[in-house]
Design a protein around this motif. Structure first.
Motif, PDB file in Angstrom:
ATOM      1  N   GLU A  66       4.999  28.674   4.020  1.00 46.05           N
ATOM      2  CA  GLU A  66       4.023  27.607   4.216  1.00 46.05           C
ATOM      3  C   GLU A  66       2.997  27.699   3.093  1.00 46.05           C
ATOM      4  N   ASN A  70       1.006  21.199   4.429  1.00 42.64           N
ATOM      5  CA  ASN A  70       0.246  20.565   5.508  1.00 42.64           C
ATOM      6  C   ASN A  70      -0.225  19.198   5.037  1.00 42.64           C
ATOM      7  N   GLU A 126       4.193  19.376   7.326  1.00 42.58           N
ATOM      8  CA  GLU A 126       3.589  19.837   8.586  1.00 42.58           C
ATOM      9  C   GLU A 126       2.508  18.865   9.010  1.00 42.58           C
ATOM     10  N   ASP A 140       2.988  20.907  13.931  1.00 43.65           N
ATOM     11  CA  ASP A 140       2.150  22.103  13.860  1.00 43.65           C
ATOM     12  C   ASP A 140       1.313  22.248  15.137  1.00 43.65           C
ATOM     13  N   LYS A 169       5.909  24.367  15.653  1.00 44.12           N
ATOM     14  CA  LYS A 169       5.239  25.648  15.464  1.00 44.12           C
ATOM     15  C   LYS A 169       4.394  25.905  16.688  1.00 44.12           C
ATOM     16  N   GLU A 217       3.767  31.186  15.210  1.00 38.09           N
ATOM     17  CA  GLU A 217       2.702  31.336  14.229  1.00 38.09           C
ATOM     18  C   GLU A 217       1.705  32.398  14.682  1.00 38.09           C
TER      19      GLU A 217
HETATM   20 CA    CA Z   1       0.337  24.523   9.120  1.00 35.35          CA
END
Ligand code: CA
Ligand code: C2E
Ligand code: CA
Length: 732
Positions: A488, A546, A578, A608, A629, A665
């Protein structure tokens, strides 16, 4: 040497050769230019051709005599002003009278007194010039008066008298119907007549505005100025009356432009300031504080696809809603919107639009209404969606309250304080905030911070500057195999002039201040370039970026992603986007369309922070999601509270059924890792494996596999485990 002035031209008309000869000689000797005609008809023709400055004319001539010549010359426009000096026989009084009647200017007797002739001619020419000048001046004056629509008059013992043709001067367009009355009062509007009559019968200067009514019924506005002069020991009132109807209308239009906002018709910034200055002075004198409510209108959440026209329509709708709501019977205050002059308006509450995205409500008597419930209800009313064109739009409208008690009686300070409170409301995501000294400090700090963020982002476009932003990468490691399957990308800001700043702090600010699009594009490019470098190095890997809600909504986002990846030479099949649920709250259908388009081009969609929102499951069902996630908060609870464990296993089951990959995560402990041993397909991202780091630090993850360093026998989980981190073992 100066050129000689033109010589005055004299035309002599006489049938007597001797008189012509002598007069010509005399006048030429005195500096005149002389022309001659030997009979009346020739005289008329010569005048028409020469237009002399003066004509010397004998009355007794055969054929057309002097009277006839005089009359004919006077009948023509060019002859109306020529001085005509007639020559008559001595003692012929009758002839003199006839000559004057025919238009002569003066006379001489024959035989001519030659030594005096030149003097008489010169004197007459001077008099004619003076007369001409004066007449020209009078004409100019009359013209100017007509242009200015300024008529003048006097009041003396004989009474009131216009000194000009009032109809022609003041109202040329209806002049025919205005019979130029002697009295001014006859035209004055009945309601204003007493006032004007009093002014005219008082021997004192005055200045008045009043109305006049024309015979055709139309009403005009006039301004009148008068003063007293001394006329041979008697005071006389003289004055001028000017039609100011158009001027006043223009002034009103100008005031309308300056004091009212075009879009909403609400009072403008200028009106607000004038009004506030006055009521704050009153407030100080009377001891009643004034409250100001600043209503910020944040259109940041409005999708980029909404046109400027629709945005204006939205602003209008918001203003209308505030007006309607404040006016509504549920609030204990009256909102009478003003017209005209801010100095004259006396209402108790005022709604103004000082800026394009701000409304301000002034409550004149802060003690009469409690502003907090008022503000709260306005906020609630504004939070309901707006139907504009084909869009259902939502805006955030944080309200800030300030009173003159705290802020003093300077309009600017009061407005600034209410604005700061509104700003704080926005930052704290509260509907309403009240001003305090802390608020001001915080608002100033956050405004300064916003400025820093914007500046640093703007500098990205300047190739001569070292970018202050960079990307760190954090690996995602498959639980079963220990293989790193993706990274990420996480933004880092290292300001040149201070300590590093966390993305949790600056991303929301960039988001609010619109800098996010530029920043987002820039870092998307960096991530794609890094991804392409890893492919080049023979270690292809998924790179997740992101994407903030605002970026997702921006116009042409899909095309930009495609273009940026292509420019960096990165395969979209390795890109992951994301997003959080926030990305879709404003316009679900639009967000879904964008995600579908991205996915159609090969990118994977990652949802996310799964589980923290309101309707995570619904999103998974309705959006094209490849990866979810699980939020850190559930991971933190793993092994400590049973709910977290239950949620994690529910999510795992659902994901398996839907063929969705799960990333866990925020994994920090061996215990968490061990518990996740049941889900070998899940991916683990967290400090246990690695902190986000510059790309070079990731090399071992890309070439080796991760040894979890936990006992994976599936036995009972001990609560107190040592958190010895795992390590990367290079593949042999
Ligand atoms: Ca993220
Ligand atoms: P996020 O997308 O949920 O990113 C995960 C955050 O958790 C990152 O914080 C990461 O450093 C942190 N984290 C990773 N492992 C652990 C762990 O084991 N324990 C704990 N306590 N934290 C861990 P970071 O980098 O500070 O980013 C914060 C948030 O800022 C991100 O949350 C994301 O919402 C936003 N952000 C970061 N970079 C970007 C970006 O490039 N674009 C956008 N739009 N937002 C970004
Ligand atoms: Ca997250």
């Amino acid at each position: 040497m100066l050129a000689d002035p033109p010589r005055p031209r004299v035309l002599i008309v006489d049938d007597d050769d001797m008189t012509r000869l002598l007069a010509t000689e005399t006048l030429e000797g005195a500096g005149f230019e002389v022309f001659e005609a030997a009979d009346g008809a020739a005289g008329v023709a010569a005048h028409a051709e020469l237009t002399p400055d003066l004509m010397l004319l004998d009355v007794n001539m055969p054929g057309l005599d002097g009277y006839g010549v005089c009359a004919q010359v006077r009948a023509r426009p060019e002859g109306s002003a020529t001085p005509i000096l007639v020559m008559t026989a001595l003692d012929d009084v009758d002839a003199v009278e006839r000559a004057f009647a025919a238009g002569a200017t003066d006379f001489l007797t024959k035989p001519l007194n030659l030594p005096l002739l030149a003097h008489r001619v010169r004197y007459l020419l001077r008099a004619a010039q003076a007369f001409h000048d004066e007449r020209e001046q009078a004409q100019v004056l009359a013209r100017v008066q007509r242009l200015a629509r300024l008529a003048h008059w006097r009041v003396d013992v004989a009474g009131f008298a216009w000194a000009c043709d009032v109809g022609a001067v003041l109202w040329p367009e209806v002049a025919a119907s205005v019979p130029a009355p002697r009295s001014l009062l006859a035209l004055v509007h009945p309601d204003d007549r007493d006032m004007v009559a009093t002014a005219l019968t008082t021997t004192a200067p005055h200045q008045l505005d009043y109305r006049m009514v024309l015979p055709d019924g139309s009403e005009r506005l006039v301004r009148q100025d008068a003063e007293v002069i001394d006329d041979a020991g008697r005071p006389v009132l003289i004055g001028a009356t000017q039609d100011v109807t158009e001027q006043r209308a223009a002034e009103r239009r100008i005031a309308q432009l300056a004091f009212f906002d075009d879009l909403t018709g609400l009072p403008s910034r200028a009106f607000l300031h004038r009004f506030l200055r006055r009521v704050l002075l009153d407030a100080r004198a009377g001891g009643t504080p004034v409250t100001l409510i600043s209503i910020g209108i944040a259109l940041g959440a409005v999708p980029g696809t909404v046109s400027p026209t629709d945005r204006d329509e939205l602003r209008r709708a918001i203003a209308a809603r505030v007006v309607e709501h404040v006016r509504g019977a549920d609030l204990d205050l009256r909102l009478d919107q003003p017209v005209g002059d801010p100095d004259a308006w006396a209402g108790g509450a005022l709604l103004a639009r000082p800026g394009s995205d701000e409304l301000v409500l002034v409550l004149r008597d802060a003690r009469a209404v409690d502003p907090e419930p008022v503000a709260t209800r306005i906020a609630a009313a504004l939070a309901v969606g707006y139907r504009i064109g084909d869009h259902e739009l939502f805006v955030t409208s944080p309200l800030g309250i300030a009173t003159s008690d705290d802020s003093g009686d300077d309009p600017r300070t009061l407005i600034e304080h209410a604005r700061a409170a509104s700003h704080q409301a926005r930052v704290a995501a509260l509907p309403v905030h009240r001003f305090s000294a802390d608020v001001l400090r915080a608002a100033r700090r956050s405004a300064e911070f916003e400025r820093r963020v914007r500046t640093a982002v703007a500098h990205l476009a300047d190739p001569t500057r070292v970018p202050e932003f960079t990307l760190y990468y954090q690996p995602k490691v498959e639980r079963g195999s220990g293989r790193t399957v993706g990274v990420e990308a996480l933004m880092r800001w290292f300001p040149a002039d201070g300590p590093p700043i966390s993305p949790g702090d600056f991303i929301p600010v960039a988001e609010r201040s619109n800098a996010i699009s530029q920043l987002g594009d820039w870092l998307l490019h960096q991530a794609c370039a890094q991804g392409a470098a890893w492919v080049q190095a023979g270690t292809p890997i998924h790179v997740a970026v992101n994407v903030s809600p605002r970026q997702l909504r921006s116009v042409g986002f899909v095309e930009r992603v495609v273009a940026i990846a292509a420019a960096a030479g990165f395969d979209l099949g390795l890109l992951e986007i994301e997003i959080t649920e926030h990305a879709t709250v404003d316009d679900f259908d639009q967000a879904a369309a964008v995600l579908h388009a991205l996915r159609a081009r090969g990118a994977r969609i990652v949802l996310d922070d799964f589980g923290v929102g309101q309707s995570s499951l619904a999103y998974v069902a309705r959006l094209p999601v490849d990866v979810i996630k699980i939020d850190r908060t559930f991971v933190a609870g793993l092994g400590r509270d049973p709910v977290s464990g239950a949620i994690v296993s529910a999510v795992m089951a659902m994901a398996e059924a839907l063929d969705i990959t799960v990333v866990v995560e925020g994994v920090e402990t061996a215990q968490q890792v061990r518990m996740l041993g049941r889900y070998p397909a899940c991916e683990i991202q967290g400090y246990y494996c690695a902190r986000p780091a510059p790309p070079a630090d990731l090399a071992p993850f890309l070439t080796g596999s991760f040894a979890w360093n936990v006992d994976d026998d599936g036995g009972p989980i001990e609560i107190a485990v040592d958190d010895v981190p795992g390590e990367v073992v290079l593949a042999s």
